[in-house]
Design an enzyme around this catalytic site. Sequence first.
Site, PDB file in Angstrom:
ATOM      1  N   LYS A 128      11.089   9.141  74.004  1.00  0.00           N
ATOM      2  CA  LYS A 128      10.450  10.151  73.185  1.00  0.00           C
ATOM      3  C   LYS A 128       9.522   9.522  72.167  1.00  0.00           C
ATOM      4  O   LYS A 128       8.354   9.914  72.043  1.00  0.00           O
ATOM      5  CB  LYS A 128      11.501  10.995  72.477  1.00  0.00           C
ATOM      6  CG  LYS A 128      10.977  12.260  71.901  1.00  0.00           C
ATOM      7  CD  LYS A 128      11.422  12.464  70.479  1.00  0.00           C
ATOM      8  CE  LYS A 128      10.237  12.372  69.561  1.00  0.00           C
ATOM      9  NZ  LYS A 128      10.613  12.285  68.166  1.00  0.00           N
ATOM     10  N   ASP A 147      10.979  16.207  72.436  1.00  0.00           N
ATOM     11  CA  ASP A 147      11.905  16.401  71.329  1.00  0.00           C
ATOM     12  C   ASP A 147      12.520  17.798  71.443  1.00  0.00           C
ATOM     13  O   ASP A 147      12.246  18.535  72.371  1.00  0.00           O
ATOM     14  CB  ASP A 147      11.181  16.232  70.005  1.00  0.00           C
ATOM     15  CG  ASP A 147      10.371  17.459  69.686  1.00  0.00           C
ATOM     16  OD1 ASP A 147       9.716  17.967  70.602  1.00  0.00           O
ATOM     17  OD2 ASP A 147      10.416  17.954  68.558  1.00  0.00           O
TER      18      ASP A 147
END
Length: 207
Positions: A128, A147
């Site tokens: 991420k 996210d």
Amino acid sequence: MEIKNLLTSYNLKKDEIKAKLKEFERVGQEFDERIFAELCFCICTPQSKAEVCDKAISALEKNNLLFKGSEKEIKPFLNSVRFADNKTKYIIRARKFFGEMKEKIEVLKTTKELRDWFVNNIKGINYKEASHFLRNIGLGKNLAILDRHILKNLKKYGVIEEIPKSLTRKKYLEIEQKMKEFSKRINIPMGELDLLFWSEETGKIFK
DNA sequence: ATACAGAGGTGTTCC
DNA sequence: TGGAACACCTCTGTA
């Protein structure tokens, strides 16, 4: 349908989103310290407020501490950032890899290879955040920043069935691929879709 | 006042 | 060897 609302929202925010992405591209052209600052920002953001992290990193940058500050000097700047102890250490450790990092940015052809390199070498950076960093220096056009806000939206629009409890590399790539297909289907580029989703959740187009 | 969820998750350990 | 379980541990908004 819900997707119609998304497209309406996109049309309203499109200019601002595109301007933000141009800004990211410019960061990639800037001097080393700006790029490293962006990496440090991404090290800080997990479980923390993006705006708080941004302010903390800007302050460190102004005080010329990103490359030089000791643990004791840096930590106070992260006092509002979650897991400040760990993140301070990750920032200091990342310095050692900065030269190699720039080299990899030049040498590795695909952003996916680059992303793997970051995940495997920079502590505090997983898929991420690696995607987040690459996007923030203008290299993340095809990467998803998965996210909780993005995952929430992907579920909302039926791109994924459920939000996974944890994201392994395999799952990450799988969902990223689905997001890519969705992005193509509704004709909104990946990078813009990320900023759109995020702003839908937070009300802001940030970074 | 006090409790509690949410903040752009990641590293290590253990099997 | 891939992945679950656990540690990290602070501030803010809301009820």
